[in-house]
Design a protein around this motif. Structure first.
Motif, short mmCIF file in Angstrom:
data_model
loop_
_atom_site.label_atom_id
_atom_site.label_comp_id
_atom_site.label_asym_id
_atom_site.label_seq_id
_atom_site.Cartn_x
_atom_site.Cartn_y
_atom_site.Cartn_z
N LEU A 474 0.83 -1.21 0.00
CA LEU A 474 0.00 0.00 0.00
C LEU A 474 0.86 1.25 0.00
O LEU A 474 0.35 2.36 -0.25
N GLN A 475 2.16 1.10 0.24
CA GLN A 475 3.06 2.25 0.18
C GLN A 475 3.05 2.88 -1.20
O GLN A 475 3.25 4.10 -1.34
N ARG A 478 0.52 5.58 -1.11
CA ARG A 478 1.00 6.74 -0.35
C ARG A 478 1.97 7.55 -1.20
O ARG A 478 1.92 8.79 -1.23
N ASP A 479 2.87 6.86 -1.88
CA ASP A 479 3.84 7.55 -2.73
C ASP A 479 3.16 8.34 -3.83
O ASP A 479 3.61 9.44 -4.19
N MET A 480 2.07 7.79 -4.37
CA MET A 480 1.33 8.51 -5.41
C MET A 480 0.81 9.84 -4.87
O MET A 480 0.94 10.89 -5.52
N TYR A 481 0.22 9.83 -3.68
CA TYR A 481 -0.32 11.06 -3.12
C TYR A 481 0.78 12.05 -2.74
O TYR A 481 0.59 13.27 -2.85
N ILE A 482 1.93 11.55 -2.34
CA ILE A 482 3.07 12.45 -2.08
C ILE A 482 3.48 13.16 -3.37
O ILE A 482 3.74 14.37 -3.37
N ARG A 483 3.52 12.42 -4.47
CA ARG A 483 3.87 13.04 -5.75
C ARG A 483 2.85 14.08 -6.15
O ARG A 483 3.20 15.18 -6.61
N GLN A 505 -4.16 3.26 5.53
CA GLN A 505 -3.74 2.43 6.66
C GLN A 505 -3.50 1.00 6.19
O GLN A 505 -4.17 0.49 5.29
N ASP A 506 -2.53 0.34 6.84
CA ASP A 506 -2.13 -1.01 6.42
C ASP A 506 -3.29 -2.00 6.44
O ASP A 506 -3.31 -2.94 5.64
N ASN A 507 -4.24 -1.83 7.35
CA ASN A 507 -5.34 -2.81 7.45
C ASN A 507 -6.51 -2.46 6.53
O ASN A 507 -7.58 -3.05 6.64
N MET A 508 -6.30 -1.53 5.59
CA MET A 508 -7.33 -1.19 4.61
C MET A 508 -7.16 -1.98 3.32
O MET A 508 -7.60 -1.53 2.26
#
Length: 532
Positions: A474-475, A478-483, A505-508
């Motif tokens: 799922l990282q 997260r990386d996509m939204y940081i970009r 979140q990891d459990n999503m």
């Protein structure tokens, strides 16, 4: 494929009671009979089997909304009018009441219920050809396994029901662990299908039929199931060898019979034209235009508002775009030529406007045209305009792939690693697209190539989210939204977009049990942890 129509219950309880309560089968809208009086002849069994395939019609929409929208293949703009896809894409926590989740739960269990009824009733029908009866029963097992496979991947712990049950039984049916859903239903159903299906399905009259499950489709799907179990969250690595064996059988069959493979990049582009349905996919959902209620709704939901240069069919426009990094990967050049899959998958022309229409809201991002048979695309490939045969925005005819040979090849490559076979699988796909073959490399490097090719080759087919989950990655989202939070020109950071990183979140890796199901009976279900 001609489909029968059904009058259907909408809640899990209602769908589980298909044979014992008030649901009825409406055969071609001509007469209504209870299941007890309907299942008497081979012809009626055939109509009921057609109805099971009819139950697949909504699934391409769930492939879009619950997989592609959730993944890093798409970027979702804020859109209050289209809350479902926006909320799903942004990993909002309070989504238990979203209609898309409730509809998916209901529709998948509807298929389960109808398959259960079919299996119980057809067993008592005498067929002139016993092999056809076995095939029909194998198809029902295949379809039930397919429904449970999506249910367990989307919702995790779910109820198992493999027979018609009473209302009292339904209201006491607890959730089962994900591993039990695989071991008790999905694997046995697909093993049965592998034994009892064949690769030239026929109806009870002995005529060949298109769009039905085949033995090779069952093996391909079971291979995917095993590889899924080998990854996160079950991490049952013993399943990898089982997957390897089945996937190799599928590849060998395709090569020996010259099936499913587009030999050139020009032929590959024609896969995504409805004239070529049932030619390249191992198994696909059947759609048909002409105002029959059998069209592919996913096409309308996947596109932004368009000018008439694309289509005269009104598409209102979800603000859903190809993720920028993926778009850049598509547009990389090799020996001066762009990846041949690019313009067959995404539109990079920034919305062609030749009609003087008022411009729509547009971010500058590319959008997906893989399943959109717009006028320019069909004309460029030598096909006639079909707009006049599409009666409304839900009437698109193109079939939706459930599993393709390229998917199987890349799963196999992932398992065998940078061996001669693994390199061959990946390089066949790359060189067809005009890309350079990859050289011998380490396993880590090779797996990155496999992941990249899966993302490009299978983009927008409902695969990417499940790949991210399987690799516990799922990282990447997260990386996509940081970009996206950082403006490429000014370097300024948008705090609202950056805040989305914390949503993931990891459990999503699964969705919540829909609110309507949680309310069926107090305490019956336990909500998934991320959504409590």
């Amino acid at each position: 494929m001609k489909m029968s129509k059904y009058i259907l219950g909408l809640s899990l309880v209602a769908t589980l009671l298909f044979a014992s309560c008030s649901d009825f089968l409406d055969v071609d809208s001509r007469n209504t009979q209870t299941t007890d009086t309907f299942y008497k002849t081979e012809g009626q069994a055939d109509q009921a089997l057609t109805g099971l395939y009819h139950d697949l019609l909504p699934m391409s929409l769930y492939s879009l909304m619950l997989s592609e929208v959730r993944s890093d293949n798409t970027y979702k703009e804020n859109d209050g009018a289209q809350r479902d896809f926006s909320s799903i894409g942004k990993f909002e926590k309070n989504i238990t009441n979203l209609s898309i989740l409730s509809n998916a739960w209901n529709d998948y269990y509807k298929l389960v219920s109808h398959a259960n009824t079919f299996l119980e009733k057809v067993e008592n029908i005498e067929f002139a050809n016993g092999d056809i009866k076995k095939q029909y029963i194998g198809e029902a097992h295949f379809l039930r396994a397919l429904a449970y496979f999506d249910l367990v991947r989307y919702f995790g712990r779910i109820p198992i029901v493999t027979k018609t049950i009473s209302q009292a039984e339904a209201l006491s049916l607890l959730q089962s662990e994900a591993v039990d859903v695989y071991e008790q239903v999905i694997i046995p159903d697909l093993e049965f299908a592998c034994v009892n299906l064949n690769n030239t399905p026929k109806n009870y009259l002995g005529k060949n039929v298109e769009g039905h499950a085949t033995q090779i489709a069952a093996k391909a799907l079971l291979g995917r199931v095993y590889l899924t179990m080998a990854g996160f969250p079950l991490n049952d690595v013993s399943k990898k060898d089982l997957a390897k064996s089945l996937l190799k059988e599928v590849i060998d069959y395709a090569e020996a019979n010259n099936k499913y493979w587009a030999k050139t990049s020009e032929e590959w582009k024609r896969i995504w034209i409805s004239d070529n349905d049932n030619k390249y996919h191992i198994f696909e959902i059947q759609y048909q235009n002409g105002g029959l209620g059998l069209g592919n709704r996913m096409v309308f939901e996947s596109c932004p508002g368009l000018y008439s240069a694309y289509t005269i069919v009104r598409i209102f426009g979800n603000h859903l775009y190809c993720e920028r990094q993926l778009s850049k990967e598509f547009q990389k050049t090799y020996n001066g030529e762009m990846d041949a899959r690019c313009l067959a998958t995404i539109d990079t022309t920034k919305f062609v406007n030749t009609d003087g229409a008022t411009p729509i809201k547009y971010t500058g991002d590319d959008f997906y045209v893989k399943f959109l048979e717009h006028k320019m695309k069909r004309n460029q490939l030598g096909y006639s305009d079909i707009d006049n045969s599409i009666v409304d925005y839900n009437d698109w005819p193109i079939n939706h792939p459930i599993i393709r040979l390229e998917d199987v090849m890349l799963m196999y490559a992932e398992i065998v690693g940078p061996t001669t076979e693994g390199l061959d699988m990946v390089n066949r796909i790359r060189t067809r697209a005009g890309m350079d073959p990859i050289p011998s490399c380490s396993d880590d490097e090779f797996q990155k190539y496999v992941d990249r090719e899966r993302r490009l080759e299978l983009a927008f087919e409902g695969i990417r989210w499940h790949d991210l989950v399987r690799h516990n990655n799922l990282q990447a989202i997260r990386d996509m939204y940081i970009r996206y939070a950082t403006d490429e020109e000014t370097g300024l950071v948008n705090p609202d977009i950056l805040a989305l990183v914390q949503n993931v979140q990891d459990n999503m890796y699964i969705y919540p049990i829909p609110e309507a199901q949680m309310k069926v009976k107090d305490g019956l279900y336990i909500q998934n942890e991320a959504y409590k």
